[in-house]
Design a protein around this motif. Sequence first.
Motif, PDB file in Angstrom:
ATOM      1  N   GLN A  87       0.807  -1.223   0.000  1.00  0.00           N
ATOM      2  CA  GLN A  87       0.000   0.000   0.000  1.00  0.00           C
ATOM      3  C   GLN A  87       0.841   1.276   0.000  1.00  0.00           C
ATOM      4  O   GLN A  87       0.291   2.376   0.147  1.00  0.00           O
ATOM      5  CB  GLN A  87      -0.906   0.022   1.231  1.00  0.00           C
ATOM      6  CG  GLN A  87      -1.982  -1.047   1.222  1.00  0.00           C
ATOM      7  CD  GLN A  87      -2.673  -1.172   2.559  1.00  0.00           C
ATOM      8  OE1 GLN A  87      -2.022  -1.256   3.594  1.00  0.00           O
ATOM      9  NE2 GLN A  87      -3.987  -1.161   2.542  1.00  0.00           N
ATOM     10  N   ALA A  88       2.164   1.150  -0.142  1.00  0.00           N
ATOM     11  CA  ALA A  88       3.026   2.332   0.025  1.00  0.00           C
ATOM     12  C   ALA A  88       2.708   3.420  -1.001  1.00  0.00           C
ATOM     13  O   ALA A  88       2.615   4.601  -0.649  1.00  0.00           O
ATOM     14  CB  ALA A  88       4.498   1.925  -0.048  1.00  0.00           C
ATOM     15  N   ILE A  89       2.521   3.037  -2.259  1.00  0.00           N
ATOM     16  CA  ILE A  89       2.291   4.066  -3.285  1.00  0.00           C
ATOM     17  C   ILE A  89       0.943   4.760  -3.047  1.00  0.00           C
ATOM     18  O   ILE A  89       0.846   5.995  -3.070  1.00  0.00           O
ATOM     19  CB  ILE A  89       2.361   3.461  -4.706  1.00  0.00           C
ATOM     20  CG1 ILE A  89       3.794   2.968  -4.974  1.00  0.00           C
ATOM     21  CG2 ILE A  89       1.945   4.485  -5.754  1.00  0.00           C
ATOM     22  CD1 ILE A  89       3.958   2.231  -6.297  1.00  0.00           C
ATOM     23  N   ALA A  90      -0.090   3.967  -2.767  1.00  0.00           N
ATOM     24  CA  ALA A  90      -1.417   4.557  -2.541  1.00  0.00           C
ATOM     25  C   ALA A  90      -1.399   5.472  -1.322  1.00  0.00           C
ATOM     26  O   ALA A  90      -1.969   6.578  -1.350  1.00  0.00           O
ATOM     27  CB  ALA A  90      -2.446   3.451  -2.362  1.00  0.00           C
ATOM     28  N   VAL A 113      11.688  11.230  -4.676  1.00  0.00           N
ATOM     29  CA  VAL A 113      10.843  10.048  -4.416  1.00  0.00           C
ATOM     30  C   VAL A 113      11.469   8.826  -5.085  1.00  0.00           C
ATOM     31  O   VAL A 113      11.802   8.858  -6.267  1.00  0.00           O
ATOM     32  CB  VAL A 113       9.415  10.267  -4.962  1.00  0.00           C
ATOM     33  CG1 VAL A 113       8.530   9.060  -4.638  1.00  0.00           C
ATOM     34  CG2 VAL A 113       8.809  11.536  -4.368  1.00  0.00           C
ATOM     35  N   HIS A 114      11.640   7.757  -4.295  1.00  0.00           N
ATOM     36  CA  HIS A 114      12.226   6.513  -4.818  1.00  0.00           C
ATOM     37  C   HIS A 114      11.246   5.371  -4.587  1.00  0.00           C
ATOM     38  O   HIS A 114      10.759   5.201  -3.471  1.00  0.00           O
ATOM     39  CB  HIS A 114      13.522   6.156  -4.079  1.00  0.00           C
ATOM     40  CG  HIS A 114      14.482   7.305  -3.930  1.00  0.00           C
ATOM     41  ND1 HIS A 114      15.399   7.636  -4.892  1.00  0.00           N
ATOM     42  CD2 HIS A 114      14.666   8.198  -2.922  1.00  0.00           C
ATOM     43  CE1 HIS A 114      16.117   8.680  -4.485  1.00  0.00           C
ATOM     44  NE2 HIS A 114      15.679   9.041  -3.286  1.00  0.00           N
ATOM     45  N   GLN A 115      10.986   4.603  -5.621  1.00  0.00           N
ATOM     46  CA  GLN A 115      10.165   3.394  -5.459  1.00  0.00           C
ATOM     47  C   GLN A 115      11.074   2.184  -5.481  1.00  0.00           C
ATOM     48  O   GLN A 115      11.928   2.090  -6.368  1.00  0.00           O
ATOM     49  CB  GLN A 115       9.201   3.261  -6.640  1.00  0.00           C
ATOM     50  CG  GLN A 115       7.924   4.010  -6.458  1.00  0.00           C
ATOM     51  CD  GLN A 115       6.957   3.732  -7.609  1.00  0.00           C
ATOM     52  OE1 GLN A 115       6.968   2.650  -8.185  1.00  0.00           O
ATOM     53  NE2 GLN A 115       6.157   4.699  -7.922  1.00  0.00           N
ATOM     54  N   ALA A 120      16.975  -5.191  -3.256  1.00  0.00           N
ATOM     55  CA  ALA A 120      18.261  -4.490  -3.116  1.00  0.00           C
ATOM     56  C   ALA A 120      18.129  -2.967  -3.196  1.00  0.00           C
ATOM     57  O   ALA A 120      19.103  -2.250  -2.962  1.00  0.00           O
ATOM     58  CB  ALA A 120      19.232  -4.968  -4.203  1.00  0.00           C
ATOM     59  N   THR A 121      16.931  -2.451  -3.501  1.00  0.00           N
ATOM     60  CA  THR A 121      16.814  -1.013  -3.785  1.00  0.00           C
ATOM     61  C   THR A 121      17.277  -0.134  -2.620  1.00  0.00           C
ATOM     62  O   THR A 121      18.032   0.827  -2.815  1.00  0.00           O
ATOM     63  CB  THR A 121      15.356  -0.650  -4.166  1.00  0.00           C
ATOM     64  OG1 THR A 121      14.931  -1.484  -5.233  1.00  0.00           O
ATOM     65  CG2 THR A 121      15.254   0.809  -4.579  1.00  0.00           C
ATOM     66  N   ILE A 122      16.813  -0.435  -1.414  1.00  0.00           N
ATOM     67  CA  ILE A 122      17.145   0.458  -0.283  1.00  0.00           C
ATOM     68  C   ILE A 122      18.649   0.403   0.008  1.00  0.00           C
ATOM     69  O   ILE A 122      19.282   1.436   0.273  1.00  0.00           O
ATOM     70  CB  ILE A 122      16.280   0.134   0.959  1.00  0.00           C
ATOM     71  CG1 ILE A 122      14.804   0.417   0.613  1.00  0.00           C
ATOM     72  CG2 ILE A 122      16.728   0.955   2.175  1.00  0.00           C
ATOM     73  CD1 ILE A 122      13.808   0.191   1.732  1.00  0.00           C
ATOM     74  N   SER A 123      19.231  -0.788  -0.083  1.00  0.00           N
ATOM     75  CA  SER A 123      20.686  -0.891   0.130  1.00  0.00           C
ATOM     76  C   SER A 123      21.434  -0.096  -0.937  1.00  0.00           C
ATOM     77  O   SER A 123      22.417   0.601  -0.631  1.00  0.00           O
ATOM     78  CB  SER A 123      21.140  -2.341   0.071  1.00  0.00           C
ATOM     79  OG  SER A 123      20.388  -3.103   0.959  1.00  0.00           O
TER      80      SER A 123
END
Length: 427
Positions: A87-90, A113-115, A120-123
């Motif tokens: 639900q993060a985007i909504a 803004v990063h999706q 591995a994205t946050i790292s």
Amino acid sequence: MAESAKFSFKNEEGEEQTIDRGNLVAVVPNPDGLSSIIVQVEHDSTDPAAPPHVKVTKGLSASASPWLDTSDRETHIILSTGSGANQAIAFFEDAVKPVLATLFPTSHSSFHVHQTQSTATISDLTSKIFFPQANAGSHLRIILLSGDGGVVDLVNGLLSKPASAEYKAPSVVLLPLGTANALYHSINAGKDNTWGLSALAVDNHRPLPIFTASFSPGARLLVDEARSEEELPKDPQTQYPILHGAVVASWGMHASLVADSDTVEYRKFGVERFKMAAKEALYPADGSLPHPYKAKVSVLKGETWTSLEKEEHMYVLASMVSNLEKPFTISPASKPLDGSLHLVHFGPTDGDEAMRIMGLAYQGGKHVDDKAVLYEAVDGLRIEFQGKEEDARWRRICIDGKIVRLEKDGWVEIRKEERRVLDVAVD
Ligand SMILES: Nc1ncnc2c1ncn2[C@@H]1O[C@H](COP(=O)(O)OP(=O)(O)OP(=O)(O)O)[C@@H](O)[C@H]1O
């Protein structure tokens, strides 16, 4: 005097409005200098677990929030699309954006803004953007729409390289879009009802207490529903594999049920997945008793390690937080961000007895008064397998939801970590 549980203001029509203070996000001075902008959340009465909606109204109020303009702070927003019920985007579009537009009318459009695209994205963001900037002394704000996994990725990324003297801990605003959200619910136990939005309006932040787990050389991180394994980062001095956490380190029943339920199938059930996996583990299909976990367990107090007498266990867990889920109070003596580490332990037993003890944790943490449970503040925890467990599934360790499998003679040592790498916004 205790702060009133209610907040009153007059709306544009001059009518008196009263709302629960727990639903108030912010009272922002209106640029006209006369009125205020009141930001509040409204909850779905038919579904208390649903994310709230945001309502922004103009009005007059006697008590405005202390207003600090932090609009010039470099701000990154992370939408962890794989967390919780996706639900993060909504939530960002419906709730976070209007709040940011009200709090930071000119600067919010330059927030980054990063999706997330993968695990591995946050790292990657941390090593490419956040660490270099923090290390150069820039005070970053990171608005994190995720569960505990997002925090642990940030912490591990920020600790993966040596820090300079200029290092400035980024300040993270936690918006609980994960499944359990242990850290968020422990920081806000019994108060915030705004899904973290009210922390956007203040400039208070406190250091996030963390721990370091060091492992024997053959330890491997299990990924992709345990279909593959990865090497862990190594401590530059000792060369032992390491992982940092801010919530919980466990072995035995807790680690097994977290590991067994971390599948796409189980994740559909939200927090229920933990109870479902617990029942499977506690009532084996062949009617046997739950597995008695075998290892030498020691606790550190001050500089002294002491081994527990028992060499068979069911529940071995060290917690840096009070709540592992909103209603699951694993360590009632822990206060928000107090840096304590509490051991919760009980020995092998049958399924009904284990369920009874766990049930007490859902009653405000009453399990800690039960005679079957050992509960104490510690400075560290060590588990040494010494070849006592043949089957690798009994040698799985949980660090903030990540699962590490050890060798037959493997060991893990958990200690509080002194370094300050990340701050948490608190209101
Ligand atoms: N787009 C994506 N594709 C694949 N994996 C993702 C993606 N976005 C996030 N993830 C992964 O999903 C997991 C989400 O973990 P997180 O802790 O944020 O949520 P959770 O497990 O639902 O909540 P909690 O830990 O609070 O119970 C992390 O491992 C993260 O790396």
